[in-house]
Design an enzyme around this catalytic site. Structure first.
Site, PDB file in Angstrom:
ATOM      1  N   GLU A 198       0.798  -1.223   0.000  1.00  0.00           N
ATOM      2  CA  GLU A 198       0.000   0.000   0.000  1.00  0.00           C
ATOM      3  C   GLU A 198       0.835   1.281   0.000  1.00  0.00           C
ATOM      4  O   GLU A 198       0.469   2.267  -0.633  1.00  0.00           O
ATOM      5  CB  GLU A 198      -0.936   0.007   1.227  1.00  0.00           C
ATOM      6  CG  GLU A 198      -2.045  -1.020   1.186  1.00  0.00           C
ATOM      7  CD  GLU A 198      -3.156  -0.641   0.228  1.00  0.00           C
ATOM      8  OE1 GLU A 198      -3.062   0.424  -0.397  1.00  0.00           O
ATOM      9  OE2 GLU A 198      -4.109  -1.422   0.102  1.00  0.00           O
ATOM     10  N   SER A 228     -24.556 -32.047  51.328  1.00  0.00           N
ATOM     11  CA  SER A 228     -23.525 -32.388  52.314  1.00  0.00           C
ATOM     12  C   SER A 228     -22.195 -31.688  52.069  1.00  0.00           C
ATOM     13  O   SER A 228     -21.261 -31.883  52.855  1.00  0.00           O
ATOM     14  CB  SER A 228     -23.291 -33.907  52.308  1.00  0.00           C
ATOM     15  OG  SER A 228     -24.440 -34.589  52.770  1.00  0.00           O
TER      16      SER A 228
END
Length: 782
Positions: free
Chosen positions: A90, A350
């Site tokens: 680019e 429990s």
């Protein structure tokens, strides 16, 4: 020298240079004016919220309010392959121009004039960022606005700032913006790990985001990628062999899928994150999380319909949550996939018991081998029973905890005090939600309240952290919170009591996890919690809607899953060190006191000895069945016996021979029916000497005895169609009233009981008089 040179410059050229300077100065002033009027910034658009694992791997993302998937990323979080491909294709002069490359613009203008259409745009990366900030039509005016904005950006921001903006906002099709979102969508990994071929494809995609989408147009995407690779080869950015290898990697048209891991945790964290929080960094171990989610799906496949599960794994050192599975399968709605059972309030069953024992150790009520009573206990309207439906009589604290017996836990809770237990748990950061209007009570020992898996993992961490809990930490920025729940010695002994073979310890490589299971009333919740020094693991299985799942309980359904999870945990060498406050010694049953060895007689002061872990060198005496009962639980009588020990001599009787005073320890009357005959008081206390018949000596009462059935009797029907026989039982001895129990359920009050069994199985029939004396028989029916 300068003045001399300037004098030799022709006057016309001087004026030209002056006007040029004035022009440039005017242009710069105009630029500054417009810059103040039309300000520009690099504030990012709304970013998608992302939740990442500890290593930065994406777990789940949430699109912004416009439906755009944009993940935050910086230059140092993106592969160099992509940066090289992007700049090489680019804008090769990105780091050298002031935002505009005049040579590129002139080239583009020349190509346009020559060909009659746009051949190349001449835009730099900065100009592309300018177009993202100020979208304009592709006209001459639009180009000038783009150039002006690019100059503004370069004037105010660094090259890295501009590049970061591009990395987060470049379009990649399908609602994806930014290289990080594109990398995860198209390649299922972070942009930090892009290969050269992948980097080249993503570098070219913003030119035509839809046309170059690999999932829609793989051939066009591959051609565009190869074009970019050729350009990189032309300018020697990448060597030829690398370009050749990258071209061999075919672009595949895999469908884009939005993958998510730890989805319920991600949802939870984003819902409470601040508005400006776009990246949430967790402690999740990515690979452990993936393995755990697959395990959960596989395990759930064998569970009944609508049953879900939850698993939480916490590092005990940091408190960091390493794996979080809130439901069985996030994409299976039939199993209530969107209900997070890590935070759901449920009955713990429990699983709360270890903390009762730990607090009892700290209060000096017990040691690991203290005698507890698994016998019928009534507290007004509260009549607890065991999960198995029977009673075990005298048991040690370690056995009672490992077997998860209910009655000993209630006995300890009664001696501790429910309010004390409640306060200690809540002060440690544990959440207890009692039923509406209820106050702390004995039913808490059996899970008579609501809490969450998250809370249980927090509490259990104390057993691997010298008694201190640590709150779960989900994000890296969360603070470390610790609270004292137990002393280091009580935590160590409690952890040790959960390790006997009878508890089914879980092997994790070279480590043992102390494990406690639990089942809530009506089989609604099955739990298994494991802890060692390194990790605490919590497992829950059940239906989120609270519907019972019969015959599914902690040990049968949650423990196997816990074992599988334990095998996935990272290995570590951390060990729990025995605290100085903990020692081991021999103690006596039934009294609980320290066993003393007499070197002269070479005998101990008791016959029934056990090896116990004790805290602070304290050996407490055996507790009474209830706190309100007066007197010691174990009585010691001093009796006058004949020299041969065959007869008892009451006071005031002269038998004409030497009388010896002897101490006899009597077990609690209520547990005697579980003792061998030689330990029962009727065999330990000799009869009165025949020479003293007129002198009364009330030491014994006639024992309670069930008549009508024998212990361990086996009954079998002759024909399946027939009913079982009915047995009319009567009690002999003891002091009324008598209470009859069938499999720990109170059935009748009185001297007789009709036992009418309807189903095959094992039955325990027990009768207790008002003094607590007990007799029992066990019957098997086929």
């Amino acid at each position: 020298m300068i003045q001399f040179v300037f004098k030799r410059v022709p006057a016309k050229l001087k004026w030209t240079l002056l006007w040029a300077f004035i022009f440039l100065l005017a242009v710069f002033a105009l630029f500054l004016t417009f810059d103040r009027i039309f300000r520009v910034d690099l504030a990012p658009d709304t970013l998608a919220r992302v939740v990442v694992a500890e290593d930065g791997t994406l777990l789940r993302s949430f699109a912004d309010e416009d439906g755009i998937w944009r993940y935050p990323a910086t230059v140092d979080q993106v592969s160099d392959n992509y940066i090289q491909a992007l700049i090489g294709y680019e804008d090769r002069w990105f780091y050298y121009h002031p935002g505009v490359n005049p040579f590129s613009l002139l080239r583009a203008l020349y190509q346009w004039a020559k060909n009659g259409h746009v051949v190349s745009g001449g835009s730099t990366l900065t100009m592309q960022v300018a177009r993202m900030k100020r979208p304009m039509s592709r006209t001459v005016i639009g180009k000038f606005v783009q150039i002006f904005t690019a100059l503004q950006l370069e004037f105010h921001f660094s090259k890295e700032d501009i590049l970061n903006y591009y990395l987060n906002h470049a379009p990649f099709g399908g609602g994806l913006e930014g290289v990080q979102a594109a990398s995860h969508a198209y390649f299922d990994h972070s942009a930090e790990h892009l290969t050269r071929a992948e980097a080249a494809l993503l570098a070219v995609m913003p030119q035509a985001p839809t046309r170059y989408r690999p999932d829609l147009h793989p051939d066009a995407a591959q051609k565009a990628r190869n074009k970019l690779l050729n350009r990189l080869a032309k300018f020697d950015i990448w060597p030829e062999p690398v370009i050749k290898t990258a071209k061999e990697e075919k672009v595949m048209g895999w469908p884009v899928e939005t993958r998510m891991y730890a989805p319920l945790l991600a949802r939870r964290l984003t819902s409470r994150a601040g508005e400006n929080t776009n990246r949430i960094h967790t402690f999740i171990d990515y690979h452990l999380q993936l393995a755990l989610e697959q395990l959960a799906r596989d395990y759930a496949a064998n569970l009944p319909p609508h049953v879900s599960l939850a698993v939480l794994v916490m590092n005990n050192h940091s408190g960091g949550i390493k794996a979080y599975c809130g439901s069985a399968d996030f994409f299976n709605r039939s199993r209530f996939s969107h209900v997070d059972m890590v935070t759901a309030m449920r009955s713990p069953g429990s699983t709360i018991k270890p903390f009762i024992y730990g607090m009892a150790l700290d209060r000096g009520l017990i040691h690991s081998q203290s005698l507890l009573m698994d016998v019928p206990i009534h507290f007004d309207d509260f009549r607890p029973v065991n999960f198995t439906g029977g009673f075990s009589g005298p048991v040690s604290a370690a056995t009672a905890l490992s077997k998860s017996l209910n009655l000993p836990a209630v006995q300890l809770m009664d001696h501790l005090g429910p309010r004390y237990f409640y306060a200690q748990m809540v002060n440690s950061g544990f959440t207890i939600r009692l039923p509406d209007g209820a106050k702390p009570n004995l039913s808490m020992a059996l899970g008579g309240f609501s809490t969450s898996l998250e809370n249980l993992v927090t509490a259990y961490s104390s057993l691997g952290r010298n008694g201190k809990t640590i709150s779960p930490r989900y994000t890296k920025d969360s603070k470390k919170e610790q609270h004292r729940l137990l002393s280091d010695g009580a935590a160590w002994i409690t952890h040790k009591m959960l390790l006997p073979e009878s508890s089914g310890p879980v092997k994790r490589e070279d480590q043992w996890l102390a494990v406690k299971t639990g089942t809530s009333y009506g089989y609604r919740d099955a739990w298994a919690i494991g802890v060692d020094k390194g990790y605490t693991v919590g497992v829950w299985v059940g239906r989120p809607d609270g519907v019972p799942v019969p015959e599914y309980y902690g040990a049968s359904i949650a423990t196997p899953l816990l074992k599988s999870v334990a095998r996935l945990l990272p290995r570590h060498r951390a060990r729990l060190k025995q605290p100085d406050s903990v020692t081991r010694c021999k103690i006596c049953w039934p009294g609980g006191q320290r066993a003393v060895y007499d070197r002269q007689t070479k005998e101990y002061n008791c016959e029934n000895r056990r090896s116990a872990w004790i805290l602070n060198r304290t050996t407490p005496k055996t507790l009474t069945r209830r706190r309100v009962f007066m007197g010691p639980a174990v009585k010691e009588l001093t009796l006058r016996l004949t020299k041969n020990g065959k007869y008892r001599v009451p006071a005031g009787c002269n038998v004409g021979q030497t009388v010896v005073e002897t101490n006899i320890v009597l077990w609690p009357r209520i547990v005697e029916s579980w003792l061998p005959p030689e330990h029962r008081r009727y065999n330990k206390i000799p009869p009165i000497c025949p020479k003293c018949p007129q002198i009364s000596d009330v030491v014994l009462t006639e024992p309670v005895d069930i008549r009508g059935l024998s212990d361990n009797e086996i009954i079998q029907k002759k024909e399946k169609k027939n009913r079982y026989p009915v047995f009319d039982l009567k009690v002999h001895g003891g002091t009324g009233p008598w209470y009859w129990f069938e499999n720990s359920i109170l059935k009748k009050k009185g001297g007789a009981f009709r036992f009418a069994p309807k189903h095959a199985g094992t039955y325990q029939i027990l009768v207790m008089d008002q003094s607590g004396a007990v007799d029992r028989v066990k019957v098997k029916l086929f």
